[in-house]
Design an enzyme around this catalytic site. Structure first.
Site: not given
Ligand SMILES: [Zn+2]
Length: 269
Positions: A75, A146
């Site tokens: 981002r 993750d």
């Molecule tokens: Zn992540």
């Protein structure tokens, strides 16, 4: 909250966190992701290792640990903002209270299980361009990390512990950050020394692989979050909490490293 609403709120929060925290904590933080990638790298067979090196080089990257946090930085990267936005929900999965995966399966699932399905398929497809496969490699390395961070697959309505404030070392923080990096920092080890220490402990004993390994890894994470005491008494992280849960975090890193190596060996041979 209705599931759809809840998902939207979490997506918004993750978006906000990603925007606000250039280079800082998202899932294991950089230290955890680097450790997982380094542990995996050491366990790659020669063919997979050569292919990883070739793809990284084609993309101008140096090493697996260097790219392990790339999806968390999109981002803030010019030209990659949309990709970062589109892949935001693929960093985690929200469970119902019983920790049973009930979302749709397949690469279309807008969660970390779907993210793994999608990018493992691209990585293994020799008809795709090197650029596409190199990008897929970065997502695969990151998402395996993750999904092993328990709070990326939790069963509470608290944005993966981001909304759960705690006191740690006399300072206010939240449970997500504690698990991302702050517990790991208590060792004083840098990521490479930490990888050495965990590698020296040898292979971790993995449970038998189920039909969908990504669902299995996520459900394991959820079952850790659901343990009594995972959410600390009195919102306070004390020495006893770290003594109990740092080894759990380290086991998750070792499991992630081993499984990532196995996945890359199978996908790239
Ligand atoms: Zn992540």
């Amino acid at each position: 909250m209705k599931p759809v609403q809840k998902r939207r709120t979490i997506a918004a929060l993750v978006a906000l966190a990603l925007t606000a925290s250039a280079g800082t904590v998202q899932a294991w933080g950089d230290i955890g992701h680097r450790i997982v990638a380094e542990l995996a790298w050491r366990q790659l067979d020669p063919a997979a290792r050569a292919e990883v090196q070739r793809l990284l080089k084609a993309d101008g990257d140096d090493s697996l640990p260097d790219i392990a946090s790339w999806p968390d930085k999109l981002r803030d990267m010019p030209g990659k903002e949309d990709l970062g936005k589109a892949t935001g929900p693929l960093h985690y999965v929200n469970f119902p209270s019983n920790c049973r995966y009930d979302a749709p399966g397949g690469a279309d699932a807008r969660n970390v299980v779907g993210g793994l399905e999608k990018y493992v398929a691209i990585l293994g497809d020799r008809h795709k361009s090197d650029a596409e496969r190199a990008e897929a490699l970065k997502f695969v390395v990151h998402f395996v990390g993750d999904v092993h961070q328990p709070l990326h697959a939790g069963n509470r309505d608290d944005k993966g512990g981001n909304d759960y404030q705690v006191q740690f070392d006399g300072k206010g923080t939240n449970l997500h950050r504690v698990w991302d990096s702050q517990m790991l920092y208590t060792t004083g080890l840098k990521w490479d020394a930490y990888a050495d220490k965990l590698a020296a402990e040898g292979p971790v004993k993995l449970p038998r692989t189920q039909a969908n390994p990504y669902v299995q890894w996520a459900e394991e994470s959820c079952s850790i979050v659901a343990r009594p005491g995972f959410y600390p008494n009195g919102h306070s992280i004390d020495g006893a909490y770290v003594a109990t849960y740092l080894p759990v975090a380290e086991t998750r890193l070792r499991e992630a490293g081993e499984r990532l190596a196995d996945l890359l060996n199978k996908t790239l041979d």
